[in-house]
Design a protein around this motif. Structure first.
Motif, PDB file in Angstrom:
ATOM      1  N   GLY A  23      21.145  38.008  32.691  1.00  0.00           N
ATOM      2  CA  GLY A  23      21.388  37.342  33.963  1.00  0.00           C
ATOM      3  C   GLY A  23      22.791  37.719  34.409  1.00  0.00           C
ATOM      4  O   GLY A  23      23.718  37.691  33.604  1.00  0.00           O
ATOM      5  N   GLU A  24      22.934  38.123  35.660  1.00  0.00           N
ATOM      6  CA  GLU A  24      24.248  38.504  36.186  1.00  0.00           C
ATOM      7  C   GLU A  24      24.496  37.804  37.514  1.00  0.00           C
ATOM      8  O   GLU A  24      23.591  37.686  38.331  1.00  0.00           O
ATOM      9  N   VAL A  25      25.730  37.388  37.699  1.00  0.00           N
ATOM     10  CA  VAL A  25      26.148  36.761  38.948  1.00  0.00           C
ATOM     11  C   VAL A  25      27.495  37.361  39.329  1.00  0.00           C
ATOM     12  O   VAL A  25      28.391  37.481  38.491  1.00  0.00           O
ATOM     13  N   ILE A  26      27.623  37.747  40.590  1.00  0.00           N
ATOM     14  CA  ILE A  26      28.896  38.257  41.107  1.00  0.00           C
ATOM     15  C   ILE A  26      29.344  37.320  42.219  1.00  0.00           C
ATOM     16  O   ILE A  26      28.585  37.032  43.143  1.00  0.00           O
ATOM     17  N   VAL A  27      30.565  36.835  42.096  1.00  0.00           N
ATOM     18  CA  VAL A  27      31.113  35.923  43.096  1.00  0.00           C
ATOM     19  C   VAL A  27      32.409  36.489  43.644  1.00  0.00           C
ATOM     20  O   VAL A  27      33.174  37.131  42.927  1.00  0.00           O
ATOM     21  N   GLY A  28      32.633  36.258  44.905  1.00  0.00           N
ATOM     22  CA  GLY A  28      33.872  36.685  45.549  1.00  0.00           C
ATOM     23  C   GLY A  28      34.848  35.534  45.585  1.00  0.00           C
ATOM     24  O   GLY A  28      34.464  34.372  45.679  1.00  0.00           O
ATOM     25  N   VAL A  86      36.379  41.203  36.046  1.00  0.00           N
ATOM     26  CA  VAL A  86      36.901  41.276  37.408  1.00  0.00           C
ATOM     27  C   VAL A  86      36.520  42.645  37.954  1.00  0.00           C
ATOM     28  O   VAL A  86      36.729  43.668  37.306  1.00  0.00           O
ATOM     29  N   ILE A  87      35.927  42.660  39.145  1.00  0.00           N
ATOM     30  CA  ILE A  87      35.478  43.927  39.731  1.00  0.00           C
ATOM     31  C   ILE A  87      35.930  44.021  41.179  1.00  0.00           C
ATOM     32  O   ILE A  87      36.449  43.069  41.748  1.00  0.00           O
ATOM     33  N   GLY A  88      35.704  45.177  41.776  1.00  0.00           N
ATOM     34  CA  GLY A  88      36.094  45.413  43.160  1.00  0.00           C
ATOM     35  C   GLY A  88      37.400  46.174  43.241  1.00  0.00           C
ATOM     36  O   GLY A  88      38.198  46.165  42.298  1.00  0.00           O
ATOM     37  N   ASP A  89      37.626  46.829  44.367  1.00  0.00           N
ATOM     38  CA  ASP A  89      38.836  47.626  44.552  1.00  0.00           C
ATOM     39  C   ASP A  89      40.113  46.809  44.386  1.00  0.00           C
ATOM     40  O   ASP A  89      41.112  47.305  43.883  1.00  0.00           O
ATOM     41  N   THR A  90      40.080  45.566  44.832  1.00  0.00           N
ATOM     42  CA  THR A  90      41.275  44.726  44.750  1.00  0.00           C
ATOM     43  C   THR A  90      41.150  43.656  43.670  1.00  0.00           C
ATOM     44  O   THR A  90      41.984  42.766  43.589  1.00  0.00           O
ATOM     45  N   GLY A  91      40.101  43.737  42.869  1.00  0.00           N
ATOM     46  CA  GLY A  91      39.893  42.738  41.830  1.00  0.00           C
ATOM     47  C   GLY A  91      39.556  41.381  42.388  1.00  0.00           C
ATOM     48  O   GLY A  91      39.836  40.360  41.776  1.00  0.00           O
TER      49      GLY A  91
END
Length: 105
Positions: A23-28, A86-91
């Motif tokens: 199970g994966e969840v990505i939140v901003g 932590v993911i994304g260009d700006t974390g």
């Protein structure tokens, strides 16, 4: 449904292994929450907004794990591992992933 980090469930012998489930969840992260969290980091204290986001993301990842287990005919997940990244260009995004082995007990 039993979900545990242990490889077995005491008193409930595993009858069948059904494979790995995830199970994966990505939140901003919200800009204003970031600002207030940074202020709390400077003056000390805990960031309640981030703690709530983490708890919610973790719960949703476990729910996805349980749903996948159920779709395979399982009634428990053993050996669960939770990871945070932590993911994304700006974390600015956080990924919570849960994995384990679906079983029938």
């Amino acid at each position: 449904m039993t979900v545990t980090t242990t490889p077995t469930i005491e008193g409930s012998p595993i009858q069948e292994y059904l494979g790995i489930v995830t199970g994966e969840v990505i939140v901003g992260a919200n800009l204003f929450r970031d600002l207030f969290a940074n202020i709390r980091d400077i003056v000390g204290g805990r960031s309640g907004s981030y703690e709530r986001i983490l708890a919610d993301a973790r719960e949703k990842a476990i729910q996805e794990l349980q749903a996948e287990c159920g779709s395979r005919g399982g009634n428990a997940v053993v050996g669960v591992d939770l990871d945070y990244e932590v993911i994304g260009d700006t974390g600015s995004m956080l990924m919570v992933s849960a994995s384990g082995t679906a079983v029938k007990i």
